[in-house]
Design a protein around this motif. Structure first.
Motif, PDB file in Angstrom:
ATOM      1  N   UNK B 192       0.809  -1.223   0.000  1.00 39.46           N
ATOM      2  CA  UNK B 192       0.000   0.000   0.000  1.00 39.46           C
ATOM      3  C   UNK B 192       0.834   1.261   0.000  1.00 39.46           C
ATOM      4  N   UNK B 193       0.138   2.369  -0.122  1.00 44.88           N
ATOM      5  CA  UNK B 193       0.794   3.676  -0.211  1.00 44.88           C
ATOM      6  C   UNK B 193       0.589   4.410   1.104  1.00 44.88           C
ATOM      7  N   UNK B 194       1.618   5.108   1.560  1.00 42.67           N
ATOM      8  CA  UNK B 194       1.501   5.936   2.768  1.00 42.67           C
ATOM      9  C   UNK B 194       1.805   7.386   2.401  1.00 42.67           C
ATOM     10  N   UNK B 195       1.025   8.293   2.964  1.00 42.88           N
ATOM     11  CA  UNK B 195       1.165   9.721   2.678  1.00 42.88           C
ATOM     12  C   UNK B 195       1.247  10.450   4.018  1.00 42.88           C
ATOM     13  N   UNK B 196       2.345  11.157   4.250  1.00 42.81           N
ATOM     14  CA  UNK B 196       2.482  11.903   5.509  1.00 42.81           C
ATOM     15  C   UNK B 196       2.688  13.378   5.206  1.00 42.81           C
ATOM     16  N   UNK B 197       2.050  14.207   6.019  1.00 44.18           N
ATOM     17  CA  UNK B 197       2.023  15.651   5.779  1.00 44.18           C
ATOM     18  C   UNK B 197       2.646  16.373   6.965  1.00 44.18           C
ATOM     19  N   UNK B 198       3.576  17.277   6.686  1.00 43.21           N
ATOM     20  CA  UNK B 198       4.168  18.101   7.739  1.00 43.21           C
ATOM     21  C   UNK B 198       3.909  19.579   7.436  1.00 43.21           C
TER      22      UNK B 198
END
Lengths: 160, 260
Positions: B192-198
């Motif tokens: 799967x794909x992981x998306x992290x936002x800072x």
């Protein structure tokens, strides 16, 4: 505490508290006032020196952290006969300074860049100078000076 | 700044022992801590430098994992983490060259600045934060702005990154501080794909799960075109409104996917 470091090839010692910054130690304890303190908030880069060959902001490092290290400052940049080195000469030739306050940091940053990347592009130079602020020249002439110091052709007008 | 005692141990055990003193704090690269101390926002009685501990410095790759020592400077990650190119690229754009020679990955993750770059990489990669006493999954580690799962006197000794099939970090830079006004790290794994936002949320780094679901089914920028990001928890300041940041999250996610 006593702190000892090799500065521009010479072993030098002085007293420091825990909180004594490397910039303060160089200027006030060792008398090397070529390293300038511009902002004291780690933004302007006027205090840039090399510690063990790496460019750092001496206002954002404690003197005690440099105990035993090799430190290079602007005072050690000139050639052995006292003439300006190639970077310093290029800054003079290309009017890379006006008031000169940021210049020690600019020269130390440029030296570090050219060591890693002897033929930088204009974009490489601008990226490398992101931590060095000049409030006079608008950077064009600094960029030209560094291009010239690397032995590359200097465009008539730097882009951007 | 207030004065303090400076010590520089050469082993993790000595550092942990020194940190038992009340108001003792670890000092890694100091690129955030020292400015904070200058403003007298922080008053440690003792600083325990971690930079004299050789085992905390360096990058190693084994199989599909890249491990970075806790006190490894950004410049070393940029140069040596070639087994995880998106991570090396992220490190090469933190701050400026002088900051990258001092600032460390462990310092960044322990501080958990809401606009720092490394938390996005660690969370998007499902990294494991290794400390002197345990291993913490990134999903459990980040607990809000400047808040982490670390206990008092616990230090990050390393970070283990599973290398993804593809990854990219898009940072919309605040040009004065060079922190992320918003930054998005996208990592595509077999499962799967992981998306992290800072840089965007009042709660610090977070995963954009709707985008992860959409991208796991269809890994293309089009897959997120119908999504919207809720602006209600976003940071609003003179550099950008909450709505602006919410929009950046979507735009940067699309760019990161397109660049993968």
């Amino acid at each position: 505490m006593k702190v000892t470091m090799t500065v521009n090839g010479k072993s030098m010692s002085g007293d420091a508290e825990g909180r004594t910054l490397l910039s303060t130690f160089l200027r006030e304890e060792l008398g090397l006032t070529g390293t300038h303190i511009g902002c004291d908030t780690s933004q302007c880069g006027a205090c840039t020196v090399h510690v063990n060959g790496k460019q750092v902001k001496s206002c954002t490092m404690f003197a005690a952290e440099a105990d035993g290290a090799e430190v290079a400052t602007i005072e050690g940049q000139a050639n052995a006969d006292g003439s300006l080195n190639v970077i310093q000469q290029a800054f003079q030739d290309h009017h890379g300074l006006q008031c000169g306050f940021c210049t020690p940091g600019m020269v130390m940053a440029a030296a570090s860049l050219l060591e890693q990347n002897p033929k930088p592009t204009e974009a490489d130079i601008r990226h490398h100078l992101e931590g060095n602020i000049c409030r006079c020249t608008g950077y064009h002439n600094i960029v030209k000076a560094i291009l010239a110091a690397s032995g590359q052709e200097v465009p008539a007008v730097a882009a951007e | 700044m207030y004065n303090f005692e400076f010590v520089k141990p050469s082993s993790v055990e000595e550092a942990i022992a020194a940190l038992k003193e009340e108001d003792a704090q670890p000092l890694s690269g100091g690129q955030t801590l020292i400015p904070t101390m200058k403003q007298r926002l922080n008053q440690p009685s003792k600083l325990v430098s971690l930079l004299g501990i050789a085992e905390l410095n360096g990058v190693s790759a084994e199989g599909s994992t890249v491990t970075i020592g806790g006190a490894t400077p950004h410049a070393v990650v940029a140069a040596d983490a070639s087994a995880y190119p998106a991570l090396a690229a992220l490190a090469s754009n933190i701050g400026d060259p002088a900051v990258r020679n001092r600032g460390t990955i462990g310092g960044s993750l322990a501080n958990n600045d809401p606009a720092a770059c490394y938390p996005a990489a660690a969370l998007a990669s499902g990294a494991t934060i290794v400390t002197n006493s345990r291993e913490i999954a990134a999903d459990d580690y980040f607990q809000g702005m400047f808040t982490t799962a670390l206990d008092e006197g616990e230090i990050i000794t390393g970070v283990k990154f599973p290398v993804p099939e593809a990854a990219n970090y898009q940072k919309f830079e605040q040009p004065a501080s060079r922190f992320a006004l918003t930054g998005v790290f996208v990592a595509k794994y077999a499962d799967g794909v992981r998306v992290a936002v800072t840089g965007a949320s009042n709660d610090g780094v977070f995963r954009w799960t709707e985008a992860e679901e959409a991208l796991s089914g269809n890994f293309s920028a089009d897959a997120i075109s119908g999504l919207t990001v809720d602006a209600s928890d976003m940071i609003s300041d003179l550099h950008g409104t909450a709505e602006y940041r919410a929009n950046l999250v979507k735009v940067l996610t699309g760019r990161a996917v397109a660049a993968c």
